[in-house]
Structures are given as structure tokens and as C-alpha cells.
Design an enzyme around this catalytic site. Structure first.
Site, short mmCIF file in Angstrom:
data_model
loop_
_atom_site.label_atom_id
_atom_site.label_comp_id
_atom_site.label_asym_id
_atom_site.label_seq_id
_atom_site.Cartn_x
_atom_site.Cartn_y
_atom_site.Cartn_z
N GLY A 107 43.14 15.66 56.99
CA GLY A 107 42.08 14.92 56.31
C GLY A 107 41.17 14.15 57.26
CG HIS A 125 35.91 16.18 62.29
ND1 HIS A 125 35.98 17.47 62.76
CD2 HIS A 125 37.09 15.58 62.62
CE1 HIS A 125 37.14 17.64 63.37
NE2 HIS A 125 37.83 16.51 63.30
CG HIS A 182 38.81 18.92 59.78
ND1 HIS A 182 38.43 17.63 60.04
CD2 HIS A 182 40.11 19.02 60.16
CE1 HIS A 182 39.45 16.97 60.56
NE2 HIS A 182 40.49 17.78 60.65
CB VAL A 204 32.92 21.66 65.98
CG1 VAL A 204 31.59 21.03 65.62
CG2 VAL A 204 33.08 23.02 65.31
CB SER A 216 39.01 13.99 67.36
OG SER A 216 40.22 13.32 67.04
NE ARG A 272 45.50 10.45 66.73
CZ ARG A 272 46.25 11.51 66.47
NH1 ARG A 272 45.84 12.71 66.80
NH2 ARG A 272 47.43 11.37 65.88
P1 AMP Z 1 43.82 17.87 62.04
O1 AMP Z 1 43.28 17.36 60.74
O2 AMP Z 1 43.44 17.05 63.22
O3 AMP Z 1 45.29 18.20 61.97
O4 AMP Z 1 43.09 19.27 62.27
C1 AMP Z 1 43.15 20.31 61.33
C2 AMP Z 1 42.64 21.57 61.96
O5 AMP Z 1 41.28 21.39 62.39
C3 AMP Z 1 43.43 21.97 63.21
O6 AMP Z 1 43.59 23.39 63.23
C4 AMP Z 1 42.55 21.51 64.33
O7 AMP Z 1 42.72 22.23 65.53
C5 AMP Z 1 41.16 21.75 63.75
N1 AMP Z 1 40.16 20.93 64.44
C6 AMP Z 1 40.23 19.59 64.67
N2 AMP Z 1 39.15 19.18 65.37
C7 AMP Z 1 38.41 20.28 65.61
C8 AMP Z 1 37.16 20.52 66.29
N3 AMP Z 1 36.48 19.54 66.89
N4 AMP Z 1 36.68 21.78 66.32
C9 AMP Z 1 37.37 22.79 65.72
N5 AMP Z 1 38.53 22.63 65.06
C10 AMP Z 1 39.05 21.39 65.00
#
Ligand code: AMP
Length: 276
Positions: free
Chosen positions: A28, A31, A34, A173, A182, A184
Site C-alpha cells: 500500500g 505510488h 506500484h 520508476v 518508494s 518510505r
Molecule cells: P511494496 O509495496 O514496497 O512492497 O512494493 C510492492 C511492489 O511494487 C514490489 O514488487 C516492489 O518491487 C514494487 N515497487 C516498489 N517501488 C517501485 C518502483 N519505484 N518502481 C517499480 N516497482 C516498484
């Protein structure tokens, strides 16, 4: 778009969906990174399921689980705009009931980088992804190159456990100044946000050195480290030039390599990577 919050509801609904199902697991606070995964899933599948779940088991005791940013209503609006069919938002109680005691442990590739810095992290990731795969039963699942080691771990798990799910990977991205998007990044104050560009600068330096014919991995690491040390707000966790498949550190850049790093900017730990 249907928002599903319980396991029995998700199982019942899954029976009625058109296949193949494309699945995007997330924590969640969405951005554009995702959403790139969601858009691709939307193009490639008649049904798209996105999960939004901050998995407690992949956070260490001193990490940011409690403070991890959450904004479900905004996430749901974004996913609705992307034409997602189902959003699965499970509860901790249903995912990890008191009697829970089975874990997925992927060996070897988890020994390095994030696995070394965050003990238990990939056990938590592999376990929740396996559980979500069993619940959602997707044909394809979409992951970001931003978490390159995670991609290797999931691919290993899917192959080793014969899950028969196609793993699709989307490039990272970035913001206009190169910072990888991110959830974060929302922790950063303006000064830290400026300092955070040092991760991308160090990765670009590695790429430029490589393209200029540099073959010495150790020299490349040290150039990256020196660049990051010039940024007073940055504290290095690791800087790695590793074999792109095994993630073992390289001496010589004589095969496909992954430059990756984890750097604290103030209290925020950021990761990024770039294939060389
Ligand atoms: P998370 O919510 O951080 O667990 O990310 C969910 C999915 O989105 C994971 O497969 C991440 O690798 C992907 N993701 C997170 N940030 C990026 C980004 N900047 N560009 C592409 N994919 C991303």
C-alpha cells in the site's frame, strides 16, 4: 472494483473470475512504481487482483512496521482509476492466527544484501507471497526491479515449490532527479529528500565506470562509497557489486552484475539497484 477483506470472501469470489488472473502484491501507500505494475497487469490479463497488506513478519523488531505509511482510501481511489477488478485487504488475524507455524525459507540467494542486513526479512516475504499466491491463485504475478533481490527470491521459490506462476518484472520508476519511488520516501524531510539522490548518483557512477571499460568491482565499490561519504546525511549500510543471479560479490566485472546499495538518510533506510 470489489474490495475484499476476508479469506472466505476472497476464495468464493476467485471461483467466479475470468482467467488468467494477474496479481500485484503491495504494502500500500501506492505510488507510480506500484501503478506501473498494475497497468501492465491490466494490459495482460482479463482479471487484475491487487493486495494491500503490510506484512508484519517481514519487519525486524527494530524496524518501521508500526510507522509504515498507510492510507487505504487513497490507495483504493488510485486502483479504481486503473481499472483493477479486486483489491484484497486481509487482516493480521486471518493471515497469522495464533496457531500459525509454517514458513517458507529460501536459501542461498537470501544470504546476501537485504537478507544479511535484515535477518528473517525474506522468510517473511516468501511466506506471505506463498500464502497470497495460494489464496489468489494467479497465473501471473508482477514485481518491481526496485527490489531486485526479492525478485530472485520469489522466482527461486516459485521454481523450487513448482507453483507454476509466471513472474513478470517491471523496471524501477524514478522521480525526475533519479530517486527510486518508494513508500518510505514519505519519511524524508526536504533536506533528507535532497540528500537521498546520492543513491542514484552512486549507481550512475558505477554504470558510467562500467561503460568506460572499468572491470575492477572493488574499485567500483570504493568509488561509490567515496561519493556517498561526501553526503553528510548519508550512512552506508552496504554497497555491493554482485553476480546478477547469485548475488555473490564479484572481484571482476566479467559477467552480468547488479550494483546495489542500502543507505540510511537520517533515520530512513533506502535501497536501490542498477544492472551493470
Ligand atoms: P511494496 O509495496 O514496497 O512492497 O512494493 C510492492 C511492489 O511494487 C514490489 O514488487 C516492489 O518491487 C514494487 N515497487 C516498489 N517501488 C517501485 C518502483 N519505484 N518502481 C517499480 N516497482 C516498484
Amino acid at each position: 472494483m470489489v474490495v475484499v477483506k476476508t479469506l472466505p470472501e476472497m476464495r468464493a469470489l476467485r471461483q467466479q473470475l475470468d482467467t488468467p488472473v494477474g496479481f500485484v502484491p503491495t504494502m500500500g501507500y501506492l505510488h507510480l512504481g506500484h501503478l506501473a505494475l498494475v497497468k501492465r497487469a491490466r494490459r495482460e490479463n482479463p482479471t487484475v487482483i491487487v493486495s494491500v497488506y503490510v506484512n508484519p513478519c517481514q519487519f525486524g523488531p527494530s524496524e518501521d512496521f508500526a510507522g509504515y505509511p498507510r492510507e487505504l482510501n487513497r490507495d483504493l481511489e488510485l486502483l479504481q482509476t486503473e481499472g483493477v477488478d479486486v483489491v484484497f485487504v486481509p487482516s493480521d488475524d486471518e493471515m497469522y492466527p495464533p496457531e500459525f507455524s509454517s514458513w517458507v525459507d529460501v536459501e542461498k540467494v537470501t544470504e546476501h544484501l537485504e537478507g544479511a542486513s535484515r535477518p528473517g526479512h525474506f522468510r517473511g516475504v516468501a511466506t506471505i507471497v506463498a500464502k497470497l499466491f495460494n489464496i489468489v491463485r494467479p497465473s501471473r504475478a508482477y514485481f518491481g526491479e526496485k527490489d531486485a533481490q526479492q525478485v530472485l527470491v520469489i522466482k527461486r521459490m516459485v521454481a523450487d515449490l513448482n507453483m507454476g506462476i509466471e513472474i513478470a518484472v517491471e523496471p524501477t520508476v524514478r522521480e525526475s532527479d533519479g530517486l527510486a519511488m518508494s513508500s518510505r520516501n514519505s519519511y524524508l524531510n526536504p533536506e533528507e529528500r535532497r540528500a537521498a539522490t546520492v543513491l542514484f548518483k552512486a549507481l550512475m557512477l558505477a554504470r558510467q565506470l562500467r561503460e568506460g571499460g572499468e572491470e575492477d568491482a572493488e574499485k567500483t565499490r570504493w568509488r561509490m562509497i567515496s561519493l556517498i561519504q561526501e553526503e553528510p546525511l548519508a550512512r552506508i549500510d552496504y554497497v555491493s557489486i554482485a553476480d546478477a543471479e547469485t548475488l555473490e560479490e564479484l572481484n571482476s566485472l566479467d559477467r552480468p552484475a547488479l550494483a546495489s546499495l542500502a543507505v540510511r538518510i537520517g533515520k530512513t533506510r533506502l535501497i536501490d539497484n542498477m544492472p551493470l
